[in-house]
Design an enzyme around this catalytic site. Structure first.
Site: not given
Ligand code: GCU
Length: 431
Positions: A265, A269, A360, A409
């Site tokens: 997540s 990134k 998402w 997720h």
């Molecule tokens: C939120 C956010 C995402 C991210 C996620 C996470 O949902 O919107 O961009 O990847 O958190 O880090 O769990």
């Protein structure tokens, strides 16, 4: 005329402090380009057509563009770093199958008060240096295994972490993420893992005063400049420092040619950015990374089913540099899209892994990013060996890889099975 990219790259190396930004146009003066930018076309419109020009010109330009407009420039490597202390080393971990150790890294020039704790697990059964994953965790190293010697973070931790009390980690958190990291599986498959906690470098709060960022400010600077690093760039710097540790101090145990980076997540990134800026990372798995990582920036700004740049910059204002929100209403002005971040990694292996209930993170859009990065990989004779998104639980294990499973997720044991299969296939062979 703008300075040549070569000069910019050299300047960045020489200057190496915050507040420096390459000689790029203001966000507002960039042209609108609703279509995905051609990765081979330089900012000034010239097209590169050889691998030599890609490597010498376009790749460094893209590395600078992403830092300038989106993530902020990573802090430089400090002039000196040291393993200040090996906290412990337990060769009887997992009933003697593995050695677990933890090292505290310190940095000088600038002198950081922050310390980076690196938890390292390596299988005891090995015929030579082993391949290794580098990962950043959400809750502290102590969450990976219920082991009494692992350091508990001193600073802020997420409320959602097991054992978190008043934003601080406690003994109760030990081992609470064992099923996220699956150390037994990693070790059984002959791999090592080096893991660190993001909050050691910058807690995930909308405030840089508790992170390493201010240590790199120029004299008199009190706040981040528009292209100073956001949290993701700072965390990517952390991946690089763990790679330093592995390459410079652990080469007898781990194989510097077989380093894979992984993160989930927001940490995913970070994984992709870290890989794009460090060739020592042979393989990257930005798992369910989504917006600001593996998913396209160019999505309709009013979409509610997937995350948009406007939304991410509003909810997480500290993840990116201050130039990035300038594109909130106009992602079409970005001089790149996320396929270019992947392309920078060519010809190294990159796996995008996803879950069906995690729309998402835009799993379909992510596949489009791989397709758009493929022409650059093809210059190196490798790429994405599919034109359609693979079906559920079918690992596409080409140099650009893709995987999607049912479910949510999260990062779980099934995911790790896939990460290991992909690494078996795509990491270079042992010498
Ligand atoms: C939120 C956010 C995402 C991210 C996620 C996470 O949902 O919107 O961009 O990847 O958190 O880090 O769990």
């Amino acid at each position: 005329m703008r300075k040549s990219v070569g000069v910019i790259a050299v300047l960045m190396l020489l200057v190496g402090t915050m507040g420096f930004s390459a000689d790029f146009p203001d966000a507002a003066s960039l042209p609108s380009r609703p279509e995905l930018p051609d990765p081979f076309v330089m900012l000034d419109g010239t097209k590169v057509s050889t691998v030599a020009d890609w490597n010498a010109k376009r790749k460094p330009e893209l590395q600078a563009l992403f830092q300038n407009y989106m993530y902020g420039y990573l802090p430089p490597k400090p002039q000196k770093w040291a393993v200040e202390e090996v906290l412990f080393s337990d060769a009887m971990f997992m009933g003697g199958k593995a050695t677990l150790s933890e090292s505290r890294l310190a940095f000088f020039g600038p002198d950081l008060k922050h310390r980076l704790y690196v938890l390292l697990v390596v299988p005891n059964k090995r015929s030579g240096p082993v391949p290794v994953f580098v990962g950043m965790n959400f809750c502290g190293n102590h969450a990976l295994a219920d082991h009494p010697s692992i350091h508990i973070p001193d600073g802020w931790v997420y409320k959602s972490c097991g054992g978190s009390e008043n934003d601080k980690a406690t003994e109760k958190g030990r081992g609470t993420q064992a099923d996220v990291w699956n150390l037994d599986l990693i070790v059984d498959r002959g791999y090592g893992l080096a893991c660190f906690y993001s909050g050691d470098l910058d807690p995930d709060t909308a405030d840089f005063s508790d992170g390493i960022e201010p240590a790199f400010y120029k004299p008199g600077q009190t706040a981040p400049a528009p292209s100073d690093p956001g949290a993701i760039a700072t965390w990517a710097w952390g991946y690089h420092r763990v790679v330093d540790f592995l390459v410079e101090k652990q080469a007898a145990t781990i194989d510097p040619k077989r380093i894979a980076a992984v993160g989930h997540s927001r940490n995913g990134k970070t994984t992709l950015l870290a890989a794009a800026l460090d060739e020592r990372i042979a393989l990257a798995i930005p798992h369910q990374a989504g917006c600001g990582g593996t998913a396209p920036d160019r999505v309709a700004i009013d979409r509610k089913d997937v995350e948009t740049i406007r939304r991410i910059n509003t909810v997480f204002p500290h993840w990116f540099c201050d130039n990035f929100p300038l594109f909130n209403e106009a992602p079409d002005k970005l001089p790149f899209d996320q396929h270019c971040l992947v392309a920078i990694c060519a010809p190294r292996a990159v796996l995008f892994s996803n879950a069906t209930e995690d729309q998402w993170a835009n799993p379909d859009g992510q596949f489009e990013m791989l397709k758009a990065a493929d022409p650059v990989y093809r210059q190196f004779g490798v790429g994405l060996d599919a034109t359609e998104r693979p079906g559920l639980r079918k690992l596409l294990d080409s140099r650009l890889g893709y995987y999607i499973r049912p479910g949510k997720h999260s990062m779980d044991r099934e995911d790790w099975g896939i990460f290991l299969d992909y690494a078996d296939k795509q990491l270079p062979a042992a010498k």
